[in-house]
Design a protein around this motif. Structure first.
Motif, PDB file in Angstrom:
ATOM      1  N   SER A  16       0.826  -1.207   0.000  1.00 44.12           N
ATOM      2  CA  SER A  16       0.000   0.000   0.000  1.00 44.12           C
ATOM      3  C   SER A  16       0.861   1.258   0.000  1.00 44.12           C
ATOM      4  CB  SER A  16      -0.926  -0.019   1.217  1.00 44.12           C
ATOM      5  OG  SER A  16      -1.695   1.150   1.290  1.00 44.12           O
ATOM      6  N   ALA A  17       1.943   1.244   0.800  1.00 47.22           N
ATOM      7  CA  ALA A  17       2.836   2.401   0.848  1.00 47.22           C
ATOM      8  C   ALA A  17       3.489   2.648  -0.508  1.00 47.22           C
ATOM      9  CB  ALA A  17       3.907   2.181   1.917  1.00 47.22           C
ATOM     10  N   ARG A  18       3.912   1.585  -1.149  1.00 50.01           N
ATOM     11  CA  ARG A  18       4.530   1.727  -2.467  1.00 50.01           C
ATOM     12  C   ARG A  18       3.537   2.297  -3.472  1.00 50.01           C
ATOM     13  NH1 ARG A  18       6.356  -3.752  -5.138  1.00 50.01           N
ATOM     14  NH2 ARG A  18       4.100  -3.995  -4.973  1.00 50.01           N
ATOM     15  N   GLN A  19       2.299   1.846  -3.402  1.00 49.86           N
ATOM     16  CA  GLN A  19       1.278   2.326  -4.326  1.00 49.86           C
ATOM     17  C   GLN A  19       1.020   3.816  -4.139  1.00 49.86           C
ATOM     18  OE1 GLN A  19      -2.535   0.378  -3.897  1.00 49.86           O
ATOM     19  NE2 GLN A  19      -3.116   0.806  -6.003  1.00 49.86           N
ATOM     20  N   ARG A  20       1.148   4.290  -2.881  1.00 46.67           N
ATOM     21  CA  ARG A  20       0.938   5.713  -2.600  1.00 46.67           C
ATOM     22  C   ARG A  20       2.193   6.541  -2.805  1.00 46.67           C
ATOM     23  NH1 ARG A  20      -1.252   3.437   2.102  1.00 46.67           N
ATOM     24  NH2 ARG A  20       0.491   4.289   3.298  1.00 46.67           N
ATOM     25  N   GLY A  21       3.298   5.886  -3.172  1.00 50.11           N
ATOM     26  CA  GLY A  21       4.543   6.603  -3.389  1.00 50.11           C
ATOM     27  C   GLY A  21       5.287   6.918  -2.111  1.00 50.11           C
ATOM     28  N   ILE A  62       8.896   3.051   2.019  1.00 46.95           N
ATOM     29  CA  ILE A  62       8.393   1.882   2.742  1.00 46.95           C
ATOM     30  C   ILE A  62       9.004   1.737   4.131  1.00 46.95           C
ATOM     31  CG2 ILE A  62       7.887   0.617   0.614  1.00 46.95           C
ATOM     32  CD1 ILE A  62      10.426  -1.077   1.211  1.00 46.95           C
ATOM     33  N   GLY A  63      10.099   2.442   4.387  1.00 49.08           N
ATOM     34  CA  GLY A  63      10.712   2.365   5.696  1.00 49.08           C
ATOM     35  C   GLY A  63      10.276   3.456   6.650  1.00 49.08           C
ATOM     36  N   SER A  64       9.400   4.336   6.208  1.00 46.54           N
ATOM     37  CA  SER A  64       8.977   5.436   7.070  1.00 46.54           C
ATOM     38  C   SER A  64       8.024   4.931   8.147  1.00 46.54           C
ATOM     39  CB  SER A  64       8.286   6.531   6.244  1.00 46.54           C
ATOM     40  OG  SER A  64       7.044   6.056   5.732  1.00 46.54           O
ATOM     41  N   ALA A  65       7.999   5.639   9.246  1.00 47.83           N
ATOM     42  CA  ALA A  65       7.111   5.274  10.348  1.00 47.83           C
ATOM     43  C   ALA A  65       5.652   5.322   9.908  1.00 47.83           C
ATOM     44  CB  ALA A  65       7.355   6.191  11.542  1.00 47.83           C
ATOM     45  N   ASP A  66       5.306   6.296   9.060  1.00 46.75           N
ATOM     46  CA  ASP A  66       3.924   6.405   8.585  1.00 46.75           C
ATOM     47  C   ASP A  66       3.525   5.182   7.763  1.00 46.75           C
ATOM     48  OD1 ASP A  66       3.615   8.825   9.817  1.00 46.75           O
ATOM     49  OD2 ASP A  66       3.993  10.020   8.014  1.00 46.75           O
ATOM     50  N   ALA A  67       4.438   4.689   6.947  1.00 44.80           N
ATOM     51  CA  ALA A  67       4.132   3.526   6.110  1.00 44.80           C
ATOM     52  C   ALA A  67       3.948   2.270   6.945  1.00 44.80           C
ATOM     53  CB  ALA A  67       5.246   3.322   5.081  1.00 44.80           C
ATOM     54  N   LEU A  68       4.682   2.173   8.048  1.00 52.68           N
ATOM     55  CA  LEU A  68       4.640   0.970   8.880  1.00 52.68           C
ATOM     56  C   LEU A  68       3.580   1.024   9.971  1.00 52.68           C
ATOM     57  CD1 LEU A  68       8.499   0.579   9.264  1.00 52.68           C
ATOM     58  CD2 LEU A  68       7.000  -0.851   7.869  1.00 52.68           C
ATOM     59  N   ALA A  69       3.024   2.203  10.228  1.00 50.79           N
ATOM     60  CA  ALA A  69       2.045   2.359  11.310  1.00 50.79           C
ATOM     61  C   ALA A  69       0.825   1.460  11.151  1.00 50.79           C
ATOM     62  CB  ALA A  69       1.628   3.820  11.429  1.00 50.79           C
ATOM     63  N   PRO A  70       0.245   1.306   9.931  1.00 53.02           N
ATOM     64  CA  PRO A  70      -0.928   0.425   9.820  1.00 53.02           C
ATOM     65  C   PRO A  70      -0.614  -1.014  10.227  1.00 53.02           C
ATOM     66  CG  PRO A  70      -0.762   1.847   7.904  1.00 53.02           C
ATOM     67  CD  PRO A  70       0.511   2.025   8.670  1.00 53.02           C
ATOM     68  N   TYR A  71       0.561  -1.487   9.872  1.00 52.18           N
ATOM     69  CA  TYR A  71       0.939  -2.840  10.291  1.00 52.18           C
ATOM     70  C   TYR A  71       1.008  -2.936  11.804  1.00 52.18           C
ATOM     71  CZ  TYR A  71       4.156  -6.496  11.802  1.00 52.18           C
ATOM     72  OH  TYR A  71       4.741  -7.535  12.493  1.00 52.18           O
ATOM     73  N   ALA A  72       1.709  -2.018  12.432  1.00 53.92           N
ATOM     74  CA  ALA A  72       1.875  -2.061  13.878  1.00 53.92           C
ATOM     75  C   ALA A  72       0.530  -1.978  14.591  1.00 53.92           C
ATOM     76  CB  ALA A  72       2.792  -0.929  14.334  1.00 53.92           C
ATOM     77  N   ARG A  73      -0.339  -1.113  14.108  1.00 52.87           N
ATOM     78  CA  ARG A  73      -1.641  -0.909  14.756  1.00 52.87           C
ATOM     79  C   ARG A  73      -2.524  -2.154  14.622  1.00 52.87           C
ATOM     80  NH1 ARG A  73      -2.661   3.311  12.330  1.00 52.87           N
ATOM     81  NH2 ARG A  73      -3.811   2.445  10.562  1.00 52.87           N
ATOM     82  N   GLU A  74      -2.643  -2.674  13.407  1.00 49.17           N
ATOM     83  CA  GLU A  74      -3.532  -3.811  13.187  1.00 49.17           C
ATOM     84  C   GLU A  74      -2.995  -5.092  13.812  1.00 49.17           C
ATOM     85  OE1 GLU A  74      -6.586  -3.677  12.002  1.00 49.17           O
ATOM     86  OE2 GLU A  74      -6.233  -1.516  11.982  1.00 49.17           O
ATOM     87  N   HIS A  75      -1.687  -5.257  13.799  1.00 43.99           N
ATOM     88  CA  HIS A  75      -1.129  -6.470  14.408  1.00 43.99           C
ATOM     89  C   HIS A  75      -1.320  -6.429  15.929  1.00 43.99           C
ATOM     90  CE1 HIS A  75       0.949 -10.200  14.129  1.00 43.99           C
ATOM     91  NE2 HIS A  75       2.005  -9.807  14.821  1.00 43.99           N
ATOM     92  N   HIS A  76      -1.180  -5.253  16.513  1.00 38.36           N
ATOM     93  CA  HIS A  76      -1.427  -5.122  17.951  1.00 38.36           C
ATOM     94  C   HIS A  76      -2.884  -5.419  18.290  1.00 38.36           C
ATOM     95  CE1 HIS A  76      -1.644  -3.492  21.994  1.00 38.36           C
ATOM     96  NE2 HIS A  76      -2.616  -2.705  21.589  1.00 38.36           N
ATOM     97  N   ARG A  77      -3.811  -4.891  17.510  1.00 34.29           N
ATOM     98  CA  ARG A  77      -5.235  -5.120  17.776  1.00 34.29           C
ATOM     99  C   ARG A  77      -5.584  -6.600  17.687  1.00 34.29           C
ATOM    100  NH1 ARG A  77      -8.831  -1.097  18.000  1.00 34.29           N
ATOM    101  NH2 ARG A  77     -10.456  -2.458  17.207  1.00 34.29           N
ATOM    102  N   HIS A  78      -4.900  -7.326  16.837  1.00 29.45           N
ATOM    103  CA  HIS A  78      -5.136  -8.762  16.714  1.00 29.45           C
ATOM    104  C   HIS A  78      -4.437  -9.533  17.822  1.00 29.45           C
ATOM    105  CE1 HIS A  78      -4.481 -12.681  14.209  1.00 29.45           C
ATOM    106  NE2 HIS A  78      -5.438 -12.822  15.090  1.00 29.45           N
TER     107      HIS A  78
END
Length: 420
Positions: free
Chosen positions: A334-339, A342-358
């Motif tokens: 998704s981050a790549r598609q938005r330009g 991929i290593g930025s905190a913003d790009a990785l935040a959805p992963y961290a948030r959703e994995h924590h919720r699970h």
């Protein structure tokens, strides 16, 4: 600095290798650095651990291509689970079956040897374009505080060599629950040492298991019996046995001869499977649960046991790892598609948030079960009986327990997923 790949992955366990495959399928280049040599990765020895997989995990492995490399004799099916507190009485046991709406003949889950998962993941990763595996290399330094991550590694058998330095926009630590890479990245973890040891082995028995798994909570030991495919040579029924005991008791059990150990298991199971015999070796592992303070940051992410190391009683460790593979790959795509970088905190935040919720409700729920069912005081004994009897009569409570086993907690449990 020219990056050597899009993502550097520390650790070639099943989670790290599965991530490399998933990333390559999504068009990323991944480099995996692993201390074990290539011949061990290609043909890992048995370690006694049998991994329970839920349906979404099987679907992930099928998509990655590693499920097809498992032999039929390596895939067991759990059709039903019975939870016992004290004596094994099928009338008082909590019976757990696939949830309503499941297809006819569907199963609660599947059982696959850990070494088979490792072997099949390596076989697919080694032949996947876009995946590079540096085996037999020890990581000496990781840094994720600049425009790119840096990783230094040397041959594991020659620590005096000049380090090889790798660069990439993102580094993923997938190197066990005691992850050295996580520590070097400055990410702490909440650790719970249960002061207990788990003993795992295979046993042959005379009566059929019928695809039923048993979780037997005794006041001193916990016994789990998981159904396996029959012996390939003689066709004898087989099961995986998991005994959890205090450190001293576990040492005594490990010192017993094969026949004496089998007699102890057979007695706790109340001869439910008839005469039993040990097959192969026993393996002992200390029980320590781990939950990282965060799952991602600037140019770094955690995966598998480096993010969440679970107590095995609900068998979610590797399932969470595969769920993390799916989420992290999706976040990067998704981050790549938005330009985005991929290593930025913003790009990785959805992963961290959703994995924590699970992961958080599963982690806390599992630890609560462990605390309740390893406490021999009178009040906890009463409470655990109330929980089991209540679950037999209250569908919402039973659905919560089935959700713990299948990795799909009901919505009311997910609502309790608050950041620790």
């Amino acid at each position: 600095m020219t990056p050597h790949s899009d993502v550097l992955i520390v650790g070639a366990g099943p989670a790290g290798l599965s991530l490399a495959i998933a990333l390559a399928q999504a068009g990323f280049a991944a480099t995996v650095v692993e201390q074990q040599p290539a011949d061990v990765l290609a043909d890992p020895p048995p370690d006694g651990r049998e991994i329970a997989l839920i349906h979404p995990s099987r679907a992930t492995l099928q998509r990655l291509g590693s499920w097809a490399l498992l032999a039929d004799t390596e895939i067991g099916t759990i059709g039903q689970a019975q939870v016992h507190d004290g004596p094994l009485d099928r009338h008082s046991a909590l019976q757990l079956s696939p949830p309503r709406g499941a297809a006819a003949g569907d199963a609660l889950g599947f059982i696959v040897p850990n070494h088979a998962l490792r072997r099949s993941a390596y076989a697919v990763a080694a032949r996947t374009p876009g995946v590079r595996i540096l085996a037999g290399m020890q990581v000496t330094r990781v840094a994720a505080n600049g425009a790119q991550t840096e990783l230094d590694c040397v041959p594991a058998l020659d620590g005096t060599s000049t380090p090889q330095r790798l660069h990439a926009p993102l580094l993923v630590a997938a190197d066990s629950r005691f992850s050295p890479a996580r520590r070097q990245l400055g990410i702490g973890a909440q650790m719970t040492d249960f002061g207990r040891t788990v003993i795992v082995c295979r046993m042959r028995h005379t009566l059929p298991h019928g695809g039923v798994a048993h979780e037997c909570f005794g006041y001193e030991r916990t016994l789990a019996v998981l159904p396996l495919p029959g012996d390939a040579e003689g066709g004898h029924p087989l099961c995986s046995v998991v005994v959890t005991a205090g450190a001293g008791d576990a040492a005594t059990l490990m010192a017993l001869g094969a026949e004496a150990f089998a007699a102890q298991v057979q007695a706790q199971l109340q001869h439910r499977l008839g005469p039993m015999a040990l097959v192969g070796d026993r393996f002992a592992y200390p029980l320590v649960a781990v939950y990282a303070q965060r799952f991602a940051g600037h140019r770094c992410a955690l995966l598998g046991d480096a993010a969440v190391g679970m107590h095995p009683v609900t068998a979610h460790g590797y399932n969470l790892g595969l769920a993390g593979v799916e989420r992290l790959t999706a976040a990067l795509a998704s981050a790549r598609q938005r330009g985005q970088d991929i290593g930025s905190a913003d790009a990785l935040a959805p992963y961290a948030r959703e994995h924590h919720r699970h992961a958080w409700p599963l982690y806390q729920g599992t630890n609560a079960i462990v605390r309740l069912y390893t406490d021999a005081r009178p009040l906890p004994r009463v409470l655990r009986q109330l929980v089991l009897q209540g679950a037999r009569r209250l569908p919402p409570l039973q659905s919560a327990i089935v959700g713990q086993l299948t990795g799909e907690p009901p919505p009311w449990m997910r609502a309790l997923a608050l950041r620790p």
